[in-house]
Scaffold this motif. Structure first.
Motif, PDB file in Angstrom:
ATOM      1  N   ASN A   1      10.824   3.108   6.293  1.00 53.02           N
ATOM      2  CA  ASN A   1      11.389   4.447   6.419  1.00 53.02           C
ATOM      3  C   ASN A   1      12.781   4.514   5.804  1.00 53.02           C
ATOM      4  N   ARG A   2      13.338   5.672   5.712  1.00 52.01           N
ATOM      5  CA  ARG A   2      14.568   5.874   4.944  1.00 52.01           C
ATOM      6  C   ARG A   2      15.794   5.192   5.523  1.00 52.01           C
ATOM      7  N   TYR A   3      15.728   4.705   6.735  1.00 56.63           N
ATOM      8  CA  TYR A   3      16.877   4.041   7.342  1.00 56.63           C
ATOM      9  C   TYR A   3      16.859   2.525   7.135  1.00 56.63           C
ATOM     10  N   LYS A   4      15.867   1.999   6.462  1.00 52.68           N
ATOM     11  CA  LYS A   4      15.735   0.552   6.277  1.00 52.68           C
ATOM     12  C   LYS A   4      16.423   0.106   4.989  1.00 52.68           C
ATOM     13  N   MET A   5      16.649  -1.205   4.888  1.00 52.77           N
ATOM     14  CA  MET A   5      17.268  -1.765   3.680  1.00 52.77           C
ATOM     15  C   MET A   5      16.370  -1.581   2.459  1.00 52.77           C
ATOM     16  N   MET A   6      15.076  -1.676   2.647  1.00 55.62           N
ATOM     17  CA  MET A   6      14.110  -1.447   1.568  1.00 55.62           C
ATOM     18  C   MET A   6      13.298  -0.216   1.951  1.00 55.62           C
ATOM     19  N   ALA A   7      13.602   0.903   1.352  1.00 54.06           N
ATOM     20  CA  ALA A   7      12.981   2.171   1.730  1.00 54.06           C
ATOM     21  C   ALA A   7      11.978   2.625   0.676  1.00 54.06           C
ATOM     22  N   ALA A   8      10.951   3.335   1.137  1.00 56.39           N
ATOM     23  CA  ALA A   8       9.962   3.893   0.213  1.00 56.39           C
ATOM     24  C   ALA A   8       9.571   5.303   0.626  1.00 56.39           C
ATOM     25  N   GLY A   9      10.264   5.867   1.571  1.00 51.87           N
ATOM     26  CA  GLY A   9       9.919   7.186   2.069  1.00 51.87           C
ATOM     27  C   GLY A   9       9.527   7.095   3.525  1.00 51.87           C
ATOM     28  N   ASP A  10       8.368   6.513   3.797  1.00 49.37           N
ATOM     29  CA  ASP A  10       7.909   6.324   5.156  1.00 49.37           C
ATOM     30  C   ASP A  10       6.748   5.342   5.138  1.00 49.37           C
ATOM     31  N   GLY A  11       6.330   4.896   6.285  1.00 47.09           N
ATOM     32  CA  GLY A  11       5.214   3.963   6.357  1.00 47.09           C
ATOM     33  C   GLY A  11       5.680   2.531   6.379  1.00 47.09           C
ATOM     34  N   GLY A  12       4.788   1.639   6.012  1.00 39.94           N
ATOM     35  CA  GLY A  12       5.114   0.230   6.026  1.00 39.94           C
ATOM     36  C   GLY A  12       4.082  -0.566   5.247  1.00 39.94           C
ATOM     37  N   ILE A  13       4.326  -1.859   5.117  1.00 38.55           N
ATOM     38  CA  ILE A  13       3.395  -2.737   4.410  1.00 38.55           C
ATOM     39  C   ILE A  13       3.219  -4.030   5.200  1.00 38.55           C
ATOM     40  N   ILE A  14       2.075  -4.631   5.016  1.00 39.51           N
ATOM     41  CA  ILE A  14       1.780  -5.943   5.592  1.00 39.51           C
ATOM     42  C   ILE A  14       1.536  -6.888   4.427  1.00 39.51           C
ATOM     43  N   VAL A  15       2.153  -8.062   4.475  1.00 35.66           N
ATOM     44  CA  VAL A  15       1.975  -9.072   3.449  1.00 35.66           C
ATOM     45  C   VAL A  15       1.333 -10.283   4.120  1.00 35.66           C
ATOM     46  N   THR A  16       0.208 -10.745   3.573  1.00 35.65           N
ATOM     47  CA  THR A  16      -0.474 -11.900   4.153  1.00 35.65           C
ATOM     48  C   THR A  16      -1.271 -12.637   3.092  1.00 35.65           C
ATOM     49  N   ASP A  17      -1.501 -13.916   3.339  1.00 37.15           N
ATOM     50  CA  ASP A  17      -2.411 -14.676   2.490  1.00 37.15           C
ATOM     51  C   ASP A  17      -3.667 -15.059   3.277  1.00 37.15           C
ATOM     52  N   ASP A  18      -3.838 -14.458   4.442  1.00 33.88           N
ATOM     53  CA  ASP A  18      -4.985 -14.704   5.307  1.00 33.88           C
ATOM     54  C   ASP A  18      -6.028 -13.605   5.074  1.00 33.88           C
ATOM     55  N   GLN A  19      -7.156 -13.929   4.482  1.00 31.16           N
ATOM     56  CA  GLN A  19      -8.182 -12.939   4.129  1.00 31.16           C
ATOM     57  C   GLN A  19      -8.702 -12.197   5.362  1.00 31.16           C
ATOM     58  N   ARG A  20      -8.903 -12.912   6.460  1.00 31.73           N
ATOM     59  CA  ARG A  20      -9.427 -12.276   7.675  1.00 31.73           C
ATOM     60  C   ARG A  20      -8.431 -11.267   8.247  1.00 31.73           C
ATOM     61  N   LEU A  21      -7.153 -11.628   8.269  1.00 31.03           N
ATOM     62  CA  LEU A  21      -6.124 -10.707   8.740  1.00 31.03           C
ATOM     63  C   LEU A  21      -6.040  -9.488   7.827  1.00 31.03           C
ATOM     64  N   TYR A  22      -6.125  -9.693   6.509  1.00 31.60           N
ATOM     65  CA  TYR A  22      -6.105  -8.581   5.558  1.00 31.60           C
ATOM     66  C   TYR A  22      -7.252  -7.606   5.830  1.00 31.60           C
ATOM     67  N   GLU A  23      -8.456  -8.124   6.004  1.00 24.97           N
ATOM     68  CA  GLU A  23      -9.618  -7.256   6.243  1.00 24.97           C
ATOM     69  C   GLU A  23      -9.487  -6.494   7.552  1.00 24.97           C
ATOM     70  N   ARG A  24      -8.964  -7.149   8.575  1.00 21.55           N
ATOM     71  CA  ARG A  24      -8.788  -6.479   9.869  1.00 21.55           C
ATOM     72  C   ARG A  24      -7.713  -5.396   9.784  1.00 21.55           C
ATOM     73  N   ALA A  25      -6.591  -5.687   9.119  1.00 19.83           N
ATOM     74  CA  ALA A  25      -5.529  -4.690   8.955  1.00 19.83           C
ATOM     75  C   ALA A  25      -6.022  -3.517   8.114  1.00 19.83           C
ATOM     76  N   PHE A  26      -6.797  -3.803   7.067  1.00 22.08           N
ATOM     77  CA  PHE A  26      -7.343  -2.742   6.230  1.00 22.08           C
ATOM     78  C   PHE A  26      -8.249  -1.839   7.048  1.00 22.08           C
ATOM     79  N   ALA A  27      -9.139  -2.447   7.836  1.00 21.39           N
ATOM     80  CA  ALA A  27     -10.060  -1.665   8.664  1.00 21.39           C
ATOM     81  C   ALA A  27      -9.297  -0.806   9.670  1.00 21.39           C
ATOM     82  N   LEU A  28      -8.253  -1.346  10.248  1.00 22.43           N
ATOM     83  CA  LEU A  28      -7.464  -0.583  11.217  1.00 22.43           C
ATOM     84  C   LEU A  28      -6.818   0.625  10.552  1.00 22.43           C
ATOM     85  N   HIS A  29      -6.312   0.473   9.336  1.00 22.31           N
ATOM     86  CA  HIS A  29      -5.614   1.586   8.675  1.00 22.31           C
ATOM     87  C   HIS A  29      -6.562   2.598   8.054  1.00 22.31           C
ATOM     88  N   ASP A  30      -7.825   2.235   7.808  1.00 25.72           N
ATOM     89  CA  ASP A  30      -8.745   3.134   7.098  1.00 25.72           C
ATOM     90  C   ASP A  30     -10.032   3.393   7.875  1.00 25.72           C
TER      91      ASP A  30
END
Length: 75
Positions: free
Chosen positions: A5-34
């Protein structure tokens, strides 16, 4: 996980991102968001039960582009 969000050091407008190298975690996070869908579904909606009840947390294209540009500044 990064909040963008706009108050953070790295801003993009709003929202957030998850960074992972774990395929299972990626698929679960994707399913949760979509709404429970799996990633890389080529525009087709799945029929039948899903692994979890997802929500609808999708950032718009402009915010996504800004977030991608911001992540490229990281070491």
């Amino acid at each position: 996980m990064f909040s963008l969000n706009r108050y953070k050091m790295m801003a993009a407008g709003d929202g957030g991102i998850i960074v992972t190298d774990d395929q299972r975690l990626y698929e679960r996070a994707f399913a949760l968001h979509d709404q429970g869908h799996t990633p890389l579904r080529d525009g087709m909606k799945e029929a039948g039960p899903r692994s979890l009840i997802g929500l609808n947390f999708k950032m718009n294209e402009l915010t996504g582009a800004v977030a991608l540009a911001q992540t490229r500044k990281l070491d």
